[in-house]
Design an enzyme around this catalytic site. Sequence first.
Site, PDB file in Angstrom:
ATOM      1  N   LYS A  46     -28.229 -25.498  30.541  1.00 50.64           N
ATOM      2  CA  LYS A  46     -27.907 -24.710  29.360  1.00 50.64           C
ATOM      3  C   LYS A  46     -26.601 -23.943  29.555  1.00 50.64           C
ATOM      4  O   LYS A  46     -25.733 -23.951  28.679  1.00 50.64           O
ATOM      5  CB  LYS A  46     -29.039 -23.729  29.042  1.00 50.64           C
ATOM      6  CG  LYS A  46     -28.844 -22.979  27.719  1.00 50.64           C
ATOM      7  CD  LYS A  46     -29.840 -21.853  27.550  1.00 50.64           C
ATOM      8  CE  LYS A  46     -29.417 -20.635  28.347  1.00 50.64           C
ATOM      9  NZ  LYS A  46     -30.222 -19.434  28.048  1.00 50.64           N
ATOM     10  N   ASP A  92     -31.503 -23.237  23.892  1.00 52.34           N
ATOM     11  CA  ASP A  92     -32.214 -22.068  24.419  1.00 52.34           C
ATOM     12  C   ASP A  92     -33.560 -21.965  23.715  1.00 52.34           C
ATOM     13  O   ASP A  92     -33.976 -22.881  22.995  1.00 52.34           O
ATOM     14  CB  ASP A  92     -31.376 -20.795  24.248  1.00 52.34           C
ATOM     15  CG  ASP A  92     -31.259 -20.379  22.783  1.00 52.34           C
ATOM     16  OD1 ASP A  92     -31.592 -21.177  21.880  1.00 52.34           O
ATOM     17  OD2 ASP A  92     -30.837 -19.234  22.535  1.00 52.34           O
TER      18      ASP A  92
END
Length: 210
Positions: free
Chosen positions: A120, A138
């Site tokens: 991420k 997320d």
Amino acid sequence: MNAAKRREIFERLREQNPHPTTELEYTTPFELLTAVLLSAQATDVGVNKATRRLFPVANTPAAILALGQAQLESYINSIGLYRSKAKNLLATCQILLAQHGGEVPRTREALEALPGVGRKTANVVLNTAFGEPTIAVDTHIFRISNRIGLAPGKNVEEVEQKLLKVVPTDFKQDAHHWLILHGRYVCKARKPACEQCVILDLCEFKSKAI
């Protein structure tokens, strides 16, 4: 969800916010990398408060290393897990200086090799600092993708791969910013603000509040 509906969702999100970006405050790729590394299990607001203290004093790998663990911790101790984050940031700075001339690398492989940097974080840096059409998934994006039927998946990587497949090319650069902001302020976890939603009629969530 069909392709036409997906395109309309992004058309509306773009109309509402033509130039979305991260809410983390930064001026260089290294500042962004630092902020994202610090943001795990923390809010952007909380990270910004810490980096407003840190960056005027140290905003390069060499300057962060010069602070040392204890002093670095004193700048970021308002953030959760600050001790382990300080340790990872110092180790990352050492690698950046030793292997990358003090610069943030522009490849996923090199970014993910840095301590504390996962997929991420790498996606955020590649997208926001370097303009790559990546989508950082997320908790907000994972929730929205499943809730509204945009790109359902069992885990974040599955959702990411599905989004990369179904998001129209001309929206990929900004897609994760629109979705994060929508999840943060409108399609919230506990109580979605459906009355404020610009894509309400396109949403396939069966328990809509309206």
